[in-house]
Design a protein around this motif. Structure first.
Motif, PDB file in Angstrom:
ATOM      1  N   PRO A  73       0.804  -1.224   0.000  1.00 43.40           N
ATOM      2  CA  PRO A  73       0.000   0.000   0.000  1.00 43.40           C
ATOM      3  C   PRO A  73       0.839   1.278   0.000  1.00 43.40           C
ATOM      4  N   ASP A  74       2.105   1.183   0.395  1.00 48.13           N
ATOM      5  CA  ASP A  74       2.984   2.357   0.441  1.00 48.13           C
ATOM      6  C   ASP A  74       3.888   2.479  -0.779  1.00 48.13           C
ATOM      7  N   SER A  75       3.637   1.673  -1.813  1.00 40.96           N
ATOM      8  CA  SER A  75       4.546   1.639  -2.957  1.00 40.96           C
ATOM      9  C   SER A  75       4.522   2.888  -3.830  1.00 40.96           C
ATOM     10  N   LYS A  76       3.449   3.647  -3.781  1.00 40.19           N
ATOM     11  CA  LYS A  76       3.346   4.906  -4.538  1.00 40.19           C
ATOM     12  C   LYS A  76       3.570   4.697  -6.036  1.00 40.19           C
ATOM     13  N   GLY A  77       3.014   3.615  -6.574  1.00 39.25           N
ATOM     14  CA  GLY A  77       3.143   3.346  -8.001  1.00 39.25           C
ATOM     15  C   GLY A  77       4.450   2.698  -8.401  1.00 39.25           C
ATOM     16  N   MET A  78       5.350   2.510  -7.464  1.00 39.51           N
ATOM     17  CA  MET A  78       6.636   1.876  -7.733  1.00 39.51           C
ATOM     18  C   MET A  78       6.562   0.366  -7.469  1.00 39.51           C
ATOM     19  N   HIS A  79       7.435  -0.362  -8.162  1.00 38.23           N
ATOM     20  CA  HIS A  79       7.665  -1.756  -7.797  1.00 38.23           C
ATOM     21  C   HIS A  79       8.669  -1.756  -6.651  1.00 38.23           C
ATOM     22  N   GLU A  80       8.411  -2.554  -5.629  1.00 42.02           N
ATOM     23  CA  GLU A  80       9.344  -2.708  -4.523  1.00 42.02           C
ATOM     24  C   GLU A  80      10.167  -3.976  -4.760  1.00 42.02           C
ATOM     25  N   ILE A  81      11.468  -3.895  -4.532  1.00 42.57           N
ATOM     26  CA  ILE A  81      12.347  -5.027  -4.815  1.00 42.57           C
ATOM     27  C   ILE A  81      13.304  -5.258  -3.649  1.00 42.57           C
ATOM     28  N   ASN A  82      13.438  -6.533  -3.272  1.00 43.21           N
ATOM     29  CA  ASN A  82      14.464  -6.950  -2.326  1.00 43.21           C
ATOM     30  C   ASN A  82      15.216  -8.130  -2.924  1.00 43.21           C
ATOM     31  N   MET A  83      16.388  -8.410  -2.409  1.00 44.76           N
ATOM     32  CA  MET A  83      17.184  -9.520  -2.927  1.00 44.76           C
ATOM     33  C   MET A  83      17.327 -10.633  -1.897  1.00 44.76           C
ATOM     34  N   VAL A  84      17.381 -11.856  -2.421  1.00 37.70           N
ATOM     35  CA  VAL A  84      17.589 -13.023  -1.578  1.00 37.70           C
ATOM     36  C   VAL A  84      18.638 -13.920  -2.218  1.00 37.70           C
ATOM     37  N   ILE A  85      19.281 -14.733  -1.392  1.00 41.19           N
ATOM     38  CA  ILE A  85      20.171 -15.789  -1.863  1.00 41.19           C
ATOM     39  C   ILE A  85      19.510 -17.105  -1.485  1.00 41.19           C
ATOM     40  N   ALA A  86      19.426 -18.032  -2.448  1.00 40.77           N
ATOM     41  CA  ALA A  86      18.731 -19.288  -2.180  1.00 40.77           C
ATOM     42  C   ALA A  86      19.512 -20.470  -2.725  1.00 40.77           C
ATOM     43  N   SER A  87      19.420 -21.582  -1.996  1.00 44.89           N
ATOM     44  CA  SER A  87      20.046 -22.823  -2.439  1.00 44.89           C
ATOM     45  C   SER A  87      19.393 -23.989  -1.714  1.00 44.89           C
ATOM     46  N   GLY A  88      19.036 -25.037  -2.462  1.00 44.59           N
ATOM     47  CA  GLY A  88      18.428 -26.206  -1.835  1.00 44.59           C
ATOM     48  C   GLY A  88      17.135 -25.858  -1.139  1.00 44.59           C
ATOM     49  N   LYS A  89      17.113 -26.032   0.173  1.00 47.57           N
ATOM     50  CA  LYS A  89      15.923 -25.732   0.973  1.00 47.57           C
ATOM     51  C   LYS A  89      16.250 -24.682   2.029  1.00 47.57           C
ATOM     52  N   ALA A  90      17.033 -23.680   1.614  1.00 43.05           N
ATOM     53  CA  ALA A  90      17.417 -22.598   2.530  1.00 43.05           C
ATOM     54  C   ALA A  90      17.554 -21.297   1.743  1.00 43.05           C
ATOM     55  N   PHE A  91      17.388 -20.193   2.429  1.00 43.48           N
ATOM     56  CA  PHE A  91      17.572 -18.893   1.784  1.00 43.48           C
ATOM     57  C   PHE A  91      17.892 -17.836   2.827  1.00 43.48           C
ATOM     58  N   ALA A  92      18.419 -16.717   2.336  1.00 51.63           N
ATOM     59  CA  ALA A  92      18.706 -15.563   3.199  1.00 51.63           C
ATOM     60  C   ALA A  92      18.216 -14.317   2.486  1.00 51.63           C
ATOM     61  N   ALA A  93      17.488 -13.460   3.200  1.00 56.93           N
ATOM     62  CA  ALA A  93      17.075 -12.164   2.672  1.00 56.93           C
ATOM     63  C   ALA A  93      18.163 -11.149   2.984  1.00 56.93           C
ATOM     64  N   LEU A  94      18.556 -10.362   1.983  1.00 56.24           N
ATOM     65  CA  LEU A  94      19.624  -9.385   2.169  1.00 56.24           C
ATOM     66  C   LEU A  94      19.046  -8.059   2.644  1.00 56.24           C
ATOM     67  N   ALA A  95      19.589  -7.536   3.722  1.00 58.70           N
ATOM     68  CA  ALA A  95      19.148  -6.236   4.220  1.00 58.70           C
ATOM     69  C   ALA A  95      19.472  -5.161   3.190  1.00 58.70           C
ATOM     70  N   PRO A  96      18.514  -4.309   2.831  1.00 57.42           N
ATOM     71  CA  PRO A  96      18.776  -3.273   1.827  1.00 57.42           C
ATOM     72  C   PRO A  96      19.805  -2.252   2.310  1.00 57.42           C
ATOM     73  N   LEU A  97      20.509  -1.661   1.356  1.00 58.08           N
ATOM     74  CA  LEU A  97      21.449  -0.596   1.674  1.00 58.08           C
ATOM     75  C   LEU A  97      20.718   0.629   2.200  1.00 58.08           C
ATOM     76  N   GLY A  98      21.405   1.395   3.035  1.00 57.01           N
ATOM     77  CA  GLY A  98      20.891   2.678   3.463  1.00 57.01           C
ATOM     78  C   GLY A  98      20.972   3.686   2.336  1.00 57.01           C
ATOM     79  N   ASP A  99      20.349   4.842   2.511  1.00 59.82           N
ATOM     80  CA  ASP A  99      20.278   5.843   1.448  1.00 59.82           C
ATOM     81  C   ASP A  99      21.655   6.280   0.957  1.00 59.82           C
ATOM     82  N   ALA A 100      22.568   6.572   1.868  1.00 58.23           N
ATOM     83  CA  ALA A 100      23.893   7.057   1.478  1.00 58.23           C
ATOM     84  C   ALA A 100      24.675   5.986   0.738  1.00 58.23           C
ATOM     85  N   GLU A 101      24.627   4.745   1.232  1.00 54.59           N
ATOM     86  CA  GLU A 101      25.339   3.648   0.573  1.00 54.59           C
ATOM     87  C   GLU A 101      24.748   3.392  -0.815  1.00 54.59           C
ATOM     88  N   LEU A 102      23.438   3.514  -0.925  1.00 52.48           N
ATOM     89  CA  LEU A 102      22.797   3.302  -2.217  1.00 52.48           C
ATOM     90  C   LEU A 102      23.197   4.378  -3.224  1.00 52.48           C
TER      91      LEU A 102
END
Length: 219
Positions: A103-132
Motif C-alpha cells: 500500500p505504500d509503494s506509490k506506483g513503484m515496484h518494490e524489490i528486495n534480494m535473496v540468496i537461495a540454495s536447496g531448501k534454505a535462503f537468506a534475505a539481504l538487508a537493503p542498503l541505506g540511502d547514502a550507501e545506495l
C-alpha cells in the motif's frame, strides 16, 4: 528473530526498506518457472561452522509457492493482511530479486534480494540511502528519481536495472561482512516443533547459501 527480520527486509511497513523501481523487472516471461526453494515453513538457523540449531518453535516464516503466477507469498502470521506476494527473477550466482507491491509503494515496484540454495535462503538487508547513492553513481545508463532521500529507478532497460540490483546486493553483503554480522539464514523445517540441531541435509543447505554469499563478494 528471523521472521521479524524477513518482515523488515520485505518492507511490509515502509517502502524505504526496499529498492524502488518504475521499471518492471519481473514480467511473467522472466520469472522463474520452477520454485527456487520448496514451499513450507522456513525457520532460523543459529550458529556457525556446521553446529547449527534450528529455532523452529517460534521463529519461522511460512512461504507459499504459486505456480501459475510464478511467485511466492511470505505469510505474516501476526498480521495476515500484511503478507507479501513477490515475483522472483534470477540475477545470477544464486541471487534473486523479489518484486512486489505494498500500500505504500506509490506506483513503484518494490524489490528486495535473496540468496537461495536447496531448501534454505537468506534475505539481504537493503542498503541505506547514502550507501545506495554510491551504487547509483556507477549506473549511468539508468535514470533515477527520489522518494524522499532515497534513490529510485525512474527509467531504463530491464537488464541495466538487474545489473544495478546485483551491484546493490554485493555492496550489502560487503557491508554486512565489514560489520561482522552473520547472514540470517532460514531453512525448511516445521513451525511449532521444539528447537533442535540441524540435520546433515539442513547443514548442507545452510552452508551452501553462505558459500554463495562469499562467492558473490570475494575478498
Amino acid at each position: 528473530m528471523f521472521r521479524k527480520y524477513l518482515i523488515i527486509a520485505a518492507a511490509l511497513a515502509a517502502s524505504a526498506c526496499s529498492y524502488g523501481s518504475a521499471v518492471d523487472v519481473a514480467p511473467m516471461a522472466d520469472r522463474i518457472a520452477q520454485p527456487v526453494i520448496p514451499a513450507g515453513d522456513y525457520c532460523a538457523a543459529k550458529g556457525a561452522q556446521g553446529a547449527y540449531e534450528i529455532h523452529s518453535e517460534d521463529d519461522c516464516a511460512p512461504i507459499i509457492w504459486h505456480a501459475e503466477a510464478r511467485s511466492y507469498t511470505m505469510v505474516d502470521t501476526d498480521t495476515p493482511s500484511d503478507s507479501v506476494t513477490a515475483a522472483i527473477v534470477a540475477l545470477g550466482g544464486g541471487v534473486y530479486a523479489a518484486q512486489y507491491e505494498t500500500p505504500d509503494s506509490k506506483g513503484m515496484h518494490e524489490i528486495n534480494m535473496v540468496i537461495a540454495s536447496g531448501k534454505a535462503f537468506a534475505a539481504l538487508a537493503p542498503l541505506g540511502d547514502a550507501e545506495l547513492d554510491a551504487v547509483v553513481k556507477r549506473h549511468r545508463k539508468l535514470v533515477f528519481g527520489r522518494d524522499g532521500k532515497r534513490a529510485t529507478v525512474a527509467s531504463g532497460k530491464v537488464e541495466d536495472v538487474k545489473a544495478y540490483l546485483r551491484d546493490a546486493a554485493g555492496e550489502a553483503l560487503k557491508l554486512q561482512r565489514a560489520k561482522g554480522e552473520e547472514l540470517s539464514v532460514g531453512v525448511l523445517d516445521k513451525q511449532g516443533t521444539p528447537d533442535h540441531p540441524a540435520s546433515p541435509s539442513q547443514v548442507k543447505d545452510i552452508e551452501s547459501v553462505k558459500a554463495l554469499a562469499e562467492k558473490f563478494t570475494p575478498r
